[in-house]
Design a protein around this motif. Structure first.
Motif: not given
Length: 137
Positions: A68, A77-84, A87, A125, A128
């Protein structure tokens, strides 16, 4: 108009600076899971109430986190990687709440450094889509 142009040029660079520095921050923690899995087990025992984390789980967690972080560093995959990362860092920071509310007891106030990192992750995020400089995404 000059200020708008400067912001248009500087904002992506500023966001890249956040992305690069946060990637380094997380890479250190991810690599530690391979180099010192016993430290990961101790952290999980103290802050996440998981006793006896096997070394193999530390390696698996580290591999996922490192993957990640690499995708994040590349701006993919900004939404997913930044969000992960936002979180897991938020959960990790919240798990240390007792240390955060008493930073001068126990002699380790470095946990407070997690708070500006959390703020930087939240800002990144939220922005992004503007994080385009040296981004493959």
């Amino acid at each position: 108009m000059k200020d708008v142009t400067a912001m248009h040029v500087n904002l992506p660079r500023a966001l890249f600076a956040l992305r690069a520095s946060i990637a380094i921050f997380f890479a250190v923690w991810a690599i530690e899971k391979f180099v010192k899995p016993e430290t990961t087990a101790a952290i999980w025992s103290k802050f996440y109430l998981v006793d006896g984390l096997p070394h193999e789980m530390s390696y698996l967690i580290g591999a996922i986190q490192l993957l990640v972080v690499i995708l994040f560093a590349l701006g993919l995959f900004k939404t997913w990687t930044y969000g992960f990362l936002l979180t897991i860092h938020a959960l990790g920071t919240l798990s240390t709440w007792q240390v955060l509310i008493t930073p001068y007891e126990g002699g380790n106030h470095l946990f407070v450094a997690a708070i500006p990192v959390l703020g930087a992750l939240a800002a990144l995020f939220l922005m992004r889509r503007e994080d385009t400089w040296l981004s493959l995404g």
